[in-house]
Scaffold this motif. Sequence first.
Motif: not given
Length: 280
Positions: A68, A71, A141-143, A146, A218, A222, A227-229
């Motif tokens: 996390y 990310n 669901g991807t960076r 975001l 987020a 995500t 992929q979570m922050t």
Amino acid sequence: MRESAGIKVFRVVTIVVLTAFVIVPLYVMITSSLKPLGEVRNAFSWFPQHLTLTPYVDIWSTVPLAQYFANSVVVCVIATAISLVLAIFASYAVSRWRFKGRTVFTTTVLSTQMFPGVLFLLPLFLIFTNITTATHIPLIGTRLGLIITYLTFTLPFSIWMLAGYFDGIPRELDEAAMVDGNGPMGALWRVVLPAARPGIVAVAIYGFMTAWGEVLFASVLTTQQNQMTLAIGLQQYSTQTNVYWNQIMAASLVVSVPIVVMFLLLQRSFVAGLTAGAVK
């Protein structure tokens, strides 16, 4: 003009109250992070009975906090860098040239700050879904999704703030640089940017801090755990059967370190940039 005794008392009381609002929650977080989980669940106490650093060790294994963290760093750094570069060129153009649609552009940029982010959530989700369907480039669901999302609210503010800061830099500096053989880009790079460093630092810190603590977008964009922050990953310490309160407090303090360190290192430039922006 001397302050009256009443004003002095009011000022002191206000400072004490505001300081307490900051210090007390921070103290509770620190002490709770140093308590065993059982003690945190018991009746609240101001002083820990058993000090332990175990929560600071367990936070890395209970959930993939390092993932996390990575990310968040990748998303925030890239979003901040892109926002800053685009804002420099856009704000320099707005500040130095008068072109058709300039007023409409600046008004649109400023108006985006008047609406809450939740209004843009569904439109962005639908746009990303359509783009993914048409191009097969995954944005939900991807960076990457975001990063693009964070640009939608950091970039307008950055343009607006830097444009005001560039307005305060005398145009004579640009003209002097052009007399020496530099073009507009040379004047920007060699003269304007060094003079605007406090404003640029303030904008960079704002963009990074905004992206670092963002939760709403987020939580929707995500869908995969890897992929979570950090803002979303911290919720993983709460499960259906247990809530690791001491680890939540410890993890919250750990993830706050980069922001605190950045602010302390760049505090002088940050305050100078905000002050100059407010004056303009």
